[in-house]
Design an enzyme around this catalytic site. Sequence first.
Site, PDB file in Angstrom:
ATOM      1  N   ASP A 134       0.859  -1.186   0.000  1.00 34.26           N
ATOM      2  CA  ASP A 134       0.000   0.000   0.000  1.00 34.26           C
ATOM      3  C   ASP A 134       0.891   1.229   0.000  1.00 34.26           C
ATOM      4  OD1 ASP A 134      -2.430  -1.327  -0.013  1.00 34.26           O
ATOM      5  OD2 ASP A 134      -2.614  -1.338   2.162  1.00 34.26           O
ATOM      6  N   ASP A 152      -6.610  -1.168  -5.083  1.00 33.40           N
ATOM      7  CA  ASP A 152      -7.728  -0.833  -4.195  1.00 33.40           C
ATOM      8  C   ASP A 152      -8.632   0.211  -4.849  1.00 33.40           C
ATOM      9  OD1 ASP A 152      -6.655  -2.526  -2.238  1.00 33.40           O
ATOM     10  OD2 ASP A 152      -5.626  -0.886  -1.206  1.00 33.40           O
TER      11      ASP A 152
END
EC number: 3.4.23.36
Length: 153
Positions: free
Chosen positions: A115, A131
């Site tokens: 991330d 995402d």
Amino acid sequence: MRKIVLAVTALLLVALDQLSKFFVVKYIRLGTIVEFIPNLVSLTYLRNTGAAFSILENQQWLFTVITFIVLGVAFYYLIKQMQTQNFWLLASLLLIISGGLGNFIDRLRLGYVVDMIHLDFVDFAIFNVADSYLSVGVALLIIALWKEEKNGN
């Protein structure tokens, strides 16, 4: 021809996701915050062993099963709807599949998801390109299905 366009688009989306993660891992140290667009977006390299917002950490077997189910349903529905003229429905499924594959590749290859996108203007979880695909894809799918229902299809 439509199948080829969809497949190439999915591959490009997954490649963009993986490339963004590659650069973050290569050039940003774990946990470091790098200003990208001042007061808007920073890049922060994190390793997410959970799902969205790091829930259910270290449950890789569960994510594998869920990913197979979601991707299977999305692929099935995409194939079933291949001839539809509903661009938004196809786009939503393509985004969901691409996002699912992008994060699944990380889980298989690394054991976690990379991330990096940190929105500076709001207190929100750090996320990645895949995402974003998933979030936008689900939102578009809801809208597309709602419009189909509204139109009686």
